[in-house]
Design a protein around this motif. Sequence first.
Motif, mmCIF file in Angstrom:
data_model
loop_
_atom_site.group_PDB
_atom_site.id
_atom_site.type_symbol
_atom_site.label_atom_id
_atom_site.label_comp_id
_atom_site.label_asym_id
_atom_site.label_seq_id
_atom_site.Cartn_x
_atom_site.Cartn_y
_atom_site.Cartn_z
ATOM 1 N N ALA A 119 3.444 -0.582 3.601
ATOM 2 C CA ALA A 119 3.329 -1.868 4.286
ATOM 3 C C ALA A 119 2.708 -2.901 3.354
ATOM 4 O O ALA A 119 2.072 -2.561 2.349
ATOM 5 C CB ALA A 119 2.473 -1.725 5.544
ATOM 6 N N ALA B 106 4.669 -3.834 8.397
ATOM 7 C CA ALA B 106 5.356 -2.598 8.017
ATOM 8 C C ALA B 106 6.851 -2.754 8.235
ATOM 9 O O ALA B 106 7.299 -2.945 9.373
ATOM 10 C CB ALA B 106 4.830 -1.421 8.839
ATOM 11 N N ASP C 292 0.813 -1.225 0.000
ATOM 12 C CA ASP C 292 0.000 0.000 0.000
ATOM 13 C C ASP C 292 0.843 1.271 0.000
ATOM 14 O O ASP C 292 0.312 2.370 0.192
ATOM 15 C CB ASP C 292 -0.969 -0.007 1.174
ATOM 16 C CG ASP C 292 -0.297 0.298 2.512
ATOM 17 O OD1 ASP C 292 0.953 0.309 2.569
ATOM 18 O OD2 ASP C 292 -1.013 0.532 3.515
ATOM 19 N N ARG D 16 -1.401 -6.257 8.670
ATOM 20 C CA ARG D 16 -0.431 -5.313 8.104
ATOM 21 C C ARG D 16 0.966 -5.675 8.589
ATOM 22 O O ARG D 16 1.171 -5.973 9.773
ATOM 23 C CB ARG D 16 -0.823 -3.906 8.548
ATOM 24 C CG ARG D 16 0.089 -2.782 8.135
ATOM 25 C CD ARG D 16 -0.445 -1.481 8.713
ATOM 26 N NE ARG D 16 0.469 -0.368 8.473
ATOM 27 C CZ ARG D 16 0.462 0.376 7.380
ATOM 28 N NH1 ARG D 16 -0.421 0.136 6.426
ATOM 29 N NH2 ARG D 16 1.329 1.369 7.228
ATOM 30 N N CYS E 52 -0.226 -5.467 3.084
ATOM 31 C CA CYS E 52 -1.537 -5.574 3.699
ATOM 32 C C CYS E 52 -2.292 -6.765 3.132
ATOM 33 O O CYS E 52 -2.175 -7.082 1.941
ATOM 34 C CB CYS E 52 -2.353 -4.300 3.461
ATOM 35 S SG CYS E 52 -1.571 -2.808 4.121
#
Length: 522
Positions: A21, A30, A18, A28, A23
């Motif tokens: 991160a 990161a 995105d 999620r 997703c």
Amino acid sequence: MLKASIALTDLAFDPHWDGSAVCFGDSRIAPFAHPALETLLVRTDGQWFMAVRERRADGGAPVRRLDVDAAEFEQRHRECLLWPLDYLMVEAAQAGCRVKIRAGVFGVLPVYARTGDDRLELSWDAGDLTRVPTALDIEIASHRLALHTMYSARQLAVGIVMLTERASLSLEPGKASHHYPPPASDTQPAPPRAADAWLAEFAAHLREAIDARPFIADRAAIELSGGMDSATVACGLAAIKRPHASLGILLEGETRVPQLRRRGAIVERLGLHDHNVEIAALPPSLDLRPVPGRPLGFNQEYYLEACAALWDQAAALGCDRLYTGVGGDELFPDYRHELSSEGEAFDVQRERAHRTAVDRLLTPRAREAARSLHCFGAPASPVPATSLAAQACRAADIARRGLWPVNPLSDPYLVRFCHQLPVEQRRGRALMQRYLQAKLGEDTFPAGYRKETFEQVFPDLIAANAAMLAGQLRECALADLGLVDVRGVMDLLDAVATRRERVPTAVLVSFLWLERLARQLG
């Protein structure tokens, strides 16, 4: 190297990037966004993996996303497992909603994990995982209070594990398991060679460790204490590229003058731009009250206040890489069969003094736990466990300031080379001393050089703050947990405040830090 919140049922969804991160569903992952790192997301039918890894000197895109067939997926997966620098991998199988986390060999910025029903939380900042109520692990705490050095998946907080180097954590619905790697092979003596050959090979290994990563001079800072370890890294850098900034903590007492002289000589001869802080101006905090919004990790840097000021200076200078001498203490070990009877006698006396101080502090329950042989430690690793533990003490605080720690003396190839050296090259760090004399002149680290230490900081500080500590310790969290005897705590505090003895000081300082953590976990 990353932070994640993963619901296992979300693994059935296809992952996408995105912009910051990976997703999938409401989950999620990161990565730690840093120029020293790169992120790779590789997908194929029914499975995918994500790798966050140190960028090599030949470079790569900050983020790459690849959709590949099964054969290329296996090739990319194998490439990540054999990555020559540090990495962390998240591997997912959509069928069965299974996930595996793998860590690389360097342990630069270790990741902590908390597992629960259908959920996995990961973070390089252990404080992220202690914001919910967490109990102190009594056995681990007892070993820590006894000053036992441990490198282990099991941590001070129940239910939180650390991915040790080369370890993996596997999860599927209703089941989680941690897997240690096989132990590193035993060190074998290297074939004999001339003294100059040892020196040339040491310089070559150091060069390879430094050259493996990208380097931009005005974005690199080096911690420079004035000791041999950091001086070696500084010389290794200067032989290839010129570092921009040096940072150091200036000590008090009898070691101050020689430290200033040595640091001044190194800075001048290598052309560094030096910055420093005074330990007297930024002493360690002895206040046992937790600081709101600043949770402690599980491996604490005792001189965080002064170190943090240095790291803030590095960030303010625009640096994003911090070179350190971590690992130097472990490069030149004395093996047991090489110790003299005098050395063994000294070790026995020190151990006896240490045991006396610990026994004065701990309850019978905690003494028994601390004396048990722990079976939870990670196996022998290519990077010595004490180096890995030292990195874990500092890495999260360094990373919070946008810096990436680089520890060339913890490089596994350099470690193996030094551990194979004949005794005359290891004893007293003889080979490192010759390297420094060749680079800086024989006057910088002469024969009989005495290492600068922080050992005088805490005795004087505790003596000055004894009344405050005694007041705060009228309520003692570790005593409430049945680990320490309050009378023993006060006796130890009095002994340090009145006699400034080294061994009781070490035991008391360890207790004070753990007491603060216990109050935080509450």
